[in-house]
Design an enzyme around this catalytic site. Structure first.
Site, PDB file in Angstrom:
ATOM      1  N   SER A   1       0.847  -1.192   0.000  1.00  0.00           N
ATOM      2  CA  SER A   1       0.000   0.000   0.000  1.00  0.00           C
ATOM      3  C   SER A   1       0.878   1.235   0.000  1.00  0.00           C
ATOM      4  O   SER A   1       2.076   1.160   0.296  1.00  0.00           O
ATOM      5  CB  SER A   1      -0.888  -0.011   1.255  1.00  0.00           C
ATOM      6  OG  SER A   1      -1.480   1.248   1.499  1.00  0.00           O
TER       7      SER A   1
ATOM      8  N   TYR B   1      -2.603  -1.154  10.100  1.00  0.00           N
ATOM      9  CA  TYR B   1      -2.604  -1.388   8.655  1.00  0.00           C
ATOM     10  C   TYR B   1      -1.277  -0.967   8.023  1.00  0.00           C
ATOM     11  O   TYR B   1      -0.670  -1.726   7.261  1.00  0.00           O
ATOM     12  CB  TYR B   1      -3.765  -0.625   8.014  1.00  0.00           C
ATOM     13  CG  TYR B   1      -3.919  -0.883   6.531  1.00  0.00           C
ATOM     14  CD1 TYR B   1      -4.507  -2.053   6.075  1.00  0.00           C
ATOM     15  CD2 TYR B   1      -3.474   0.045   5.591  1.00  0.00           C
ATOM     16  CE1 TYR B   1      -4.652  -2.298   4.715  1.00  0.00           C
ATOM     17  CE2 TYR B   1      -3.620  -0.192   4.235  1.00  0.00           C
ATOM     18  CZ  TYR B   1      -4.204  -1.361   3.801  1.00  0.00           C
ATOM     19  OH  TYR B   1      -4.328  -1.604   2.460  1.00  0.00           O
TER      20      TYR B   1
END
Length: 309
Positions: free
Chosen positions: A140, A153
């Protein structure tokens, strides 16, 4: 694996919906044979039916269980004769600050997002070495830029980016190439859940500067992934501006940036934590229900479950 995808076998974890399913659609349009793993049997069967069972194998498998992933790879080899590429895509997100995130939600996220990548790659590597294949680890933009209320995350995505870098060096002499994928906000169920659950998240998203506030279509993400797999890319970015953040990382990680970001985000952090307290959970309702199912299965000795994006 050559640059063409026709006839190539691609295994995708978390392939029933979201980025995994859209990538599968793009790959199938280019002639690839597909192996999709997921824990959501109903959605998985629907996706296989859409793509064509003659070209697609759907396998209910748990990325947090190495044995389950080894069995999935073995089934893929039996069905199609081998595996040319693997997309380690399965992942979840949790909400809230470190102080207020449920510890079990953090542990579960790491199990799926990090251990799940290891299990997927470890299980598939022998088959990939045989065909001099390709691994795409889904990371990401969070690997480059920390974000308040998303510590678990971003931690997981930075971890798997470095995993991919180390893996690349380990398997290069075996003819296997490794890439990592980095996306900003993509219009997936995971992002829509956060927007639905947390009004403060929606407002924070709108306040981000320039393109960082934009939610990219899942179609665009699927195309980027398919092209990255076809070209065995070292990095896959979606949208392309995400690549700039990798080079800006040293400039964003400094006391001045912390001061600016802290002032901009303090109100949002407080509001998000308050909204999480009202919800009574720090993950989406989908993941809460699946966690309950996991506990029920564990009580009767059944297989553990995991989630996909």
């Amino acid at each position: 694996m050559s640059s063409t995808l026709h006839g190539k076998v691609v295994l995708i974890t978390g392939g029933a919906n979201g980025v995994g399913a859209q990538t599968a659609r793009e790959l199938r349009a280019r002639g690839a044979l597909l192996v999709l793993t997921d824990i959501d049997r109903t959605t998985l069967e629907a996706t296989v039916a859409e793509l064509g069972p003659e070209h697609t194998e759907g396998i209910v498998a748990d990325v947090t269980d190495l044995t389950s992933m080894e069995a999935a790879v073995a089934q893929a080899v039996t069905r199609f004769g081998g595996v040319d590429a693997v997309v380690a895509n399965a992942g979840i997100a949790s909400y809230g600050s470190v102080l207020n995130t449920e510890p079990e939600a953090f542990y579960r996220l790491i199990d799926i997002n990090v251990n799940g990548v290891f299990n997927t790659v470890r299980a598939a590597l022998p088959a990939l070495v045989e065909r001099r294949g390709y691994v795409l680890v889904v990371s990401s933009v969070g690997a480059f830029v920390g974000a308040p209320s998303l510590a678990s995350y971003t931690c997981s995505k930075a971890g798997v980016e470095n995993f991919a870098t180390s893996l690349r060096l380990e398997v290069a002499h075996l003819g296997v190439d490794v890439g990592s994928a980095h996306m900003s906000w993509i219009d997936t169920p995971m992002v829509r859940d956060a927007q639905s659950d947390l009004p403060a998240f929606r407002e924070m998203l709108k306040s981000l500067p320039g393109p960082m506030s934009t939610v990219t279509t899942i179609d665009e993400c699927g195309v980027a992934f398919a092209e990255g797999i076809a070209k065995r890319r070292r990095r896959v970015y979606c949208p392309e501006w995400v690549g700039v953040m990798r080079y800006l990382k040293p400039f964003l990680d400094n006391p001045i940036s912390d001061l600016v970001m802290g002032k901009r985000s303090t109100a949002a952090i407080i509001a998000i934590d308050q909204q999480i307290a009202s919800l009574g959970r720090s993950v989406s309702a989908r993941f809460t229900e699946e966690a309950k199912a996991e506990e029920a299965k564990a009580e009767v000795g059944g297989p553990r479950s995991s989630d996909d994006r």
